[in-house]
Design an enzyme around this catalytic site. Structure first.
Site, PDB file in Angstrom:
ATOM      1  N   TYR A 249       4.733  -6.075  -9.086  1.00 31.13           N
ATOM      2  CA  TYR A 249       4.638  -6.197 -10.542  1.00 31.13           C
ATOM      3  C   TYR A 249       6.011  -6.268 -11.202  1.00 31.13           C
ATOM      4  O   TYR A 249       6.181  -6.916 -12.219  1.00 31.13           O
ATOM      5  CB  TYR A 249       3.885  -4.992 -11.133  1.00 31.13           C
ATOM      6  CG  TYR A 249       2.395  -5.135 -11.206  1.00 31.13           C
ATOM      7  CD1 TYR A 249       1.649  -5.478 -10.093  1.00 31.13           C
ATOM      8  CD2 TYR A 249       1.719  -4.908 -12.400  1.00 31.13           C
ATOM      9  CE1 TYR A 249       0.281  -5.591 -10.158  1.00 31.13           C
ATOM     10  CE2 TYR A 249       0.347  -5.012 -12.479  1.00 31.13           C
ATOM     11  CZ  TYR A 249      -0.365  -5.357 -11.356  1.00 31.13           C
ATOM     12  OH  TYR A 249      -1.726  -5.461 -11.429  1.00 31.13           O
TER      13      TYR A 249
ATOM     14  N   LYS B 124      -0.652  -1.954   3.842  1.00 31.98           N
ATOM     15  CA  LYS B 124      -0.820  -3.212   4.586  1.00 31.98           C
ATOM     16  C   LYS B 124       0.367  -3.352   5.545  1.00 31.98           C
ATOM     17  O   LYS B 124       1.093  -4.359   5.539  1.00 31.98           O
ATOM     18  CB  LYS B 124      -0.907  -4.382   3.585  1.00 31.98           C
ATOM     19  CG  LYS B 124      -1.248  -5.732   4.199  1.00 31.98           C
ATOM     20  CD  LYS B 124      -2.682  -5.851   4.702  1.00 31.98           C
ATOM     21  CE  LYS B 124      -2.894  -7.157   5.445  1.00 31.98           C
ATOM     22  NZ  LYS B 124      -4.232  -7.258   6.079  1.00 31.98           N
TER      23      LYS B 124
ATOM     24  N   ASP C 287      -7.356  -3.896   3.372  1.00 30.06           N
ATOM     25  CA  ASP C 287      -8.549  -4.752   3.436  1.00 30.06           C
ATOM     26  C   ASP C 287      -9.723  -3.972   4.018  1.00 30.06           C
ATOM     27  O   ASP C 287     -10.859  -4.082   3.557  1.00 30.06           O
ATOM     28  CB  ASP C 287      -8.283  -6.057   4.225  1.00 30.06           C
ATOM     29  CG  ASP C 287      -7.567  -5.843   5.547  1.00 30.06           C
ATOM     30  OD1 ASP C 287      -7.075  -4.728   5.798  1.00 30.06           O
ATOM     31  OD2 ASP C 287      -7.485  -6.810   6.341  1.00 30.06           O
TER      32      ASP C 287
ATOM     33  N   ASP D 222      -4.274  -1.813  -8.211  1.00 25.86           N
ATOM     34  CA  ASP D 222      -4.924  -2.563  -9.292  1.00 25.86           C
ATOM     35  C   ASP D 222      -6.269  -3.087  -8.801  1.00 25.86           C
ATOM     36  O   ASP D 222      -7.294  -2.961  -9.478  1.00 25.86           O
ATOM     37  CB  ASP D 222      -4.018  -3.722  -9.722  1.00 25.86           C
ATOM     38  CG  ASP D 222      -4.633  -4.515 -10.863  1.00 25.86           C
ATOM     39  OD1 ASP D 222      -5.151  -3.884 -11.801  1.00 25.86           O
ATOM     40  OD2 ASP D 222      -4.617  -5.763 -10.804  1.00 25.86           O
TER      41      ASP D 222
ATOM     42  N   ASP E 245     -10.365  -1.459  -9.681  1.00 26.25           N
ATOM     43  CA  ASP E 245     -11.439  -2.256 -10.306  1.00 26.25           C
ATOM     44  C   ASP E 245     -12.672  -2.269  -9.409  1.00 26.25           C
ATOM     45  O   ASP E 245     -13.806  -2.193  -9.880  1.00 26.25           O
ATOM     46  CB  ASP E 245     -10.982  -3.700 -10.562  1.00 26.25           C
ATOM     47  CG  ASP E 245     -10.643  -3.957 -12.027  1.00 26.25           C
ATOM     48  OD1 ASP E 245     -10.042  -3.054 -12.649  1.00 26.25           O
ATOM     49  OD2 ASP E 245     -10.984  -5.045 -12.543  1.00 26.25           O
TER      50      ASP E 245
HETATM   51  C1  IPM Z   1      -4.734  -2.421 -15.227  1.00 27.88           C
HETATM   52  C2  IPM Z   1      -4.644  -3.820 -15.762  1.00 27.88           C
HETATM   53  C3  IPM Z   1      -3.172  -4.194 -15.880  1.00 27.88           C
HETATM   54  C4  IPM Z   1      -2.563  -4.135 -14.494  1.00 27.88           C
HETATM   55  C5  IPM Z   1      -2.904  -5.572 -16.514  1.00 27.88           C
HETATM   56  C6  IPM Z   1      -3.619  -5.736 -17.824  1.00 27.88           C
HETATM   57  C7  IPM Z   1      -1.435  -5.829 -16.645  1.00 27.88           C
HETATM   58  O1  IPM Z   1      -5.347  -4.704 -14.973  1.00 27.88           O
HETATM   59  O2  IPM Z   1      -4.177  -1.496 -15.880  1.00 27.88           O
HETATM   60  O3  IPM Z   1      -5.343  -2.225 -14.181  1.00 27.88           O
HETATM   61  O4  IPM Z   1      -2.631  -5.117 -13.744  1.00 27.88           O
HETATM   62  O5  IPM Z   1      -2.008  -3.082 -14.163  1.00 27.88           O
HETATM   63 MN    MN Z   2      -6.432  -3.771 -13.374  1.00 26.00          MN
END
Ligand code: IPM
Ligand code: MN
Length: 365
Positions: free
Chosen positions: A145, A194, A226, A251, A255
């Site tokens: 990032y 990884k 993975d 990240d 999710d």
């Molecule tokens: C998160 C979001 C952010 C990230 C984006 C919006 C930059 O997806 O906080 O998980 O990738 O960290």
């Molecule tokens: Mn995210």
């Protein structure tokens, strides 16, 4: 206690869920006799259109002067975002600079689904078992990032690159956070990596394993990312405890964890640095349902619970907020996205209903 808090309500559903979070914060303030001075400030895509910047100087100043920061999700519809140059979009122009500014390296993302709420999950009840309870700890200010980003042209080709860099200090700091949390919970600490491909992962693992020596009371495991993605779906409860993840892998898997719970609306988070922290829902701004009073405010109210604990050291107040939210869910109430064919329509709550119920429970207990 008296504290000043910056409030960046953001875009889309940001304002409406932040309003519920603030309602809860005001209830805690009254009940426990604190004083929270709130300083609203523009941040995100609407801020770009209104102020010319997604993270204006006046917002930076308000954040600098605050004890902690409450941040809503940011981003508008695809058409609106297309009007904003890449470097001024909320991701690169606001969120990453906010994280960098306060070095909020430790991102806490709890993944909690008690047995009784297994119906929220797309996983079978038998897979949810006695319940999922994982604290994902994501490194938030290093890795790909924040490495150099290049889009270039050489003599015979176009190319792009994103550098992935970690320093020893960065890895050590986040490993300590993860092991401390695992020790506190007397729980397993699983390191995700990884290392079969990436030099940064081999470097990461060597440092994590070195830190592990100081925590011989904590059970330690490691898993390739993975495979972790696969195992999280097949058998998530094997990870109950703490999972440590670098920025990009974190990240993605956080999710996915929202998917295991059945809704990203159940994903609050805290982003903590050495001097100050901020809290934010782990999801986006859902412009498609903005303004309809149906977004789940759990992620924001949970973020407020995190603010109380991780930023202000108010453990009892924080626990009271978490408990109130789980009481509501355990009573069978849900927001719309968690409802299914068997849900009693009278048990489906709007954004404001959910916040009101949290306030009621807190005020009457
Ligand atoms: C998160 C979001 C952010 C990230 C984006 C919006 C930059 O997806 O906080 O998980 O990738 O960290
Ligand atoms: Mn995210």
């Amino acid at each position: 206690m008296k504290k000043t808090l910056a409030v960046l309500e953001g875009d889309g559903i940001g304002p409406e869920i932040t309003r519920e979070g603030i309602k809860v914060l005001r209830t805690i303030e009254k009940k426990y006799d604190h004083e929270f001075v709130l300083e609203p400030a523009p941040f995100g895509a609407a801020s770009y259109f209104d102020e010319g910047s997604p993270f204006p100087d006046k917002t930076k100043e308000i954040c600098d002067n605050a004890d902690a920061i409450i941040k809503g999700p940011v981003g508008l519809s695809v058409e609106e975002m297309d009007k904003i140059p890449q470097e001024s979009r909320p991701e690169l122009g606001a969120i990453l600079p906010l994280r960098k500014r306060f070095n909020t390296y430790a991102n806490y993302r709890p993944v909690r689904l008690p047995k009784g709420l297994a119906s929220f999950s797309p996983l079978r009840d038998s897979v949810v078992g006695d319940g999922i309870d994982i604290l994902m700890i994501r490194e938030l200010v290093g890795g790909i990032y924040f490495g150099d980003k290049v889009e270039g042209t050489a003599t015979d080709m176009k190319y792009a690159s994103d550098d992935c860099i970690y320093t020893e200090e960065q890895v050590r700091n986040i490993a300590i956070v993860a092991f401390d949390e695992a020790r506190k919970r007397k729980a397993l600490m699983t390191n995700v990596h990884k290392a079969n491909v990436l030099a940064t992962s081999r470097f990461w693992n060597a440092i994590v394993e070195d830190v592990a020596k100081e925590y011989d009371d904590v059970e330690y495991a490691s898993v390739i990312v993975d495979n972790a993605a696969f195992q999280l779906v097949i058998n998530p409860t094997q990870f109950n405890g703490v999972m440590l993840l670098e920025n990009m892998q974190g990240d993605m898997l956080t999710d996915q964890a929202g998917g295991l719970l059945g809704s990203l609306g159940l994903m609050p988070s805290a982003c903590i640095g050495p001097d100050k922290g901020y809290v934010e829902p782990a999801h986006g701004s859902a412009p498609d349902i903005a303004g309809q009073n149906k977004a789940n405010p759990y992620s924001m109210i949970g973020s407020i619970a995190f603010l109380l604990d991780k930023c202000l050291g108010l453990q009892e107040e924080s626990d009271a907020v978490w408990n109130a939210m789980f009481d509501i869910l355990n009573q069978g109430f849900v927001t719309g996205e968690l409802a299914n064919a068997t849900t009693d329509p009278k048990k489906i709550l709007s954004t404001t209903d959910f916040g009101d119920r949290v306030v009621d429970i807190l005020s009457n207990s």
